[in-house]
Design a protein around this motif. Sequence first.
Motif, short mmCIF file in Angstrom:
data_model
loop_
_atom_site.label_atom_id
_atom_site.label_comp_id
_atom_site.label_asym_id
_atom_site.label_seq_id
_atom_site.Cartn_x
_atom_site.Cartn_y
_atom_site.Cartn_z
N VAL A 182 0.84 -1.19 -0.07
CA VAL A 182 0.10 0.16 0.00
C VAL A 182 0.68 1.19 0.00
O VAL A 182 1.83 1.29 0.62
N SER A 183 0.54 2.15 -1.10
CA SER A 183 1.11 3.47 -0.85
C SER A 183 0.30 4.40 -0.03
O SER A 183 -0.88 4.29 -0.48
N PRO A 184 0.83 5.14 0.70
CA PRO A 184 -0.04 6.09 1.73
C PRO A 184 -0.44 7.28 0.73
O PRO A 184 -1.51 8.14 1.37
N LYS A 190 4.74 4.63 -7.37
CA LYS A 190 6.13 4.26 -8.13
C LYS A 190 6.96 3.14 -6.85
O LYS A 190 7.29 1.94 -7.17
N LEU A 191 7.12 3.78 -5.76
CA LEU A 191 7.86 3.24 -4.74
C LEU A 191 7.23 1.79 -4.41
O LEU A 191 7.57 0.54 -4.32
N ALA A 192 5.67 1.85 -4.29
CA ALA A 192 5.00 0.59 -3.99
C ALA A 192 4.94 -0.26 -4.61
O ALA A 192 5.26 -1.71 -4.53
N ILE A 205 -3.68 2.19 -3.11
CA ILE A 205 -3.13 3.57 -2.90
C ILE A 205 -4.31 4.14 -1.89
O ILE A 205 -5.69 3.89 -2.33
N VAL A 206 -3.69 4.95 -1.09
CA VAL A 206 -4.84 5.57 0.08
C VAL A 206 -5.07 6.87 -0.87
O VAL A 206 -4.35 7.68 -1.03
#
Length: 330
Positions: A182-184, A190-192, A205-206
Amino acid sequence: MDINKEQLHEMLHPMKVIGLGGNPALNEKIAAILNQPLIETAVHHFSDGEIQVNIGETVRGCDVFVIQSIQDPVNENFMELEIVLDALHRASANKVNVVIPYLAYSRSDTKTRSREPITAKLIANLLQLTGMDRLIAVDLHASQIQGFYNVPVDHLHAMPLLAQYFLDNGIADKGEDDVVVVSPDHSGAKLARNFGQYFDAPIAIVDQRGARYDTEVHDMIGDVKGKKCIIVDDLIDTGSRIAASTKSVLAAGATKVYVAATHALLSKDAIEVLNQLPVEQIVVTDTIKHSHYPDRMVRISVDQLLARGIDYVYNDRSIHQIFDEQNRLK
């Protein structure tokens, strides 16, 4: 007696390592792996806060590696580094290589509104003014920061070390269908995605829509219901972004929540905020040193990663070999 290229380099330009005050514990570990004692460097503060530095031995003709994590107190640690770089330049060091486990001010890497500085570029300019020949950094806030420098930049990645921890401890096995990374927020997608590739895991994605991270429950882009979630970010500052993300993924039906981040800044009341979260573990690296940490925080050392980076640079070996090995996690 035949002398190879590496031996000749060592004779002409011996390696010297200086560890400054940002993260002494990490400095010592890196030096021990390199089998290089840290040069005794005396740092004194005058009563008005001015910094005086004295390097305890000659560095003339040497390839010097200066290790400094630019962490809290940020400005003091940065000025300490700048003054040492000036001293090395005036002491006729052959090459001055700066090793920065955590580079402060890197979040300000673009101009988003009127009359706003690009501080990451300013830091690059200041470091280069004092005669730096190369930068070795870990997980910059944005990869394009490398372009702010006119000297070589070796951008090492600690995320594979964190991924290896999840694999080694059976938290996320490759090919499992119950793990979601999960990306915050949208900017971290991209990092996730890169982190999720180590587990063949999908991402979510939040959908944080506010200007600041708040306590509201936000919608999720992606399915986390009944899943084990790993919230991934490059750093944890006050803990508010992790707190908001944790609340959102649990409201969307996640069963367990883990957190992975390279840099643990832990500013303000971050430890208290993180201790109150219903997360299983918070996995970070030791790029930043604190006197105490949240209860469920696991710290993975970057000592081997940075020591290898220094060794490869000194011996003119390709850093790409490190990246190739990281892409083939066990």
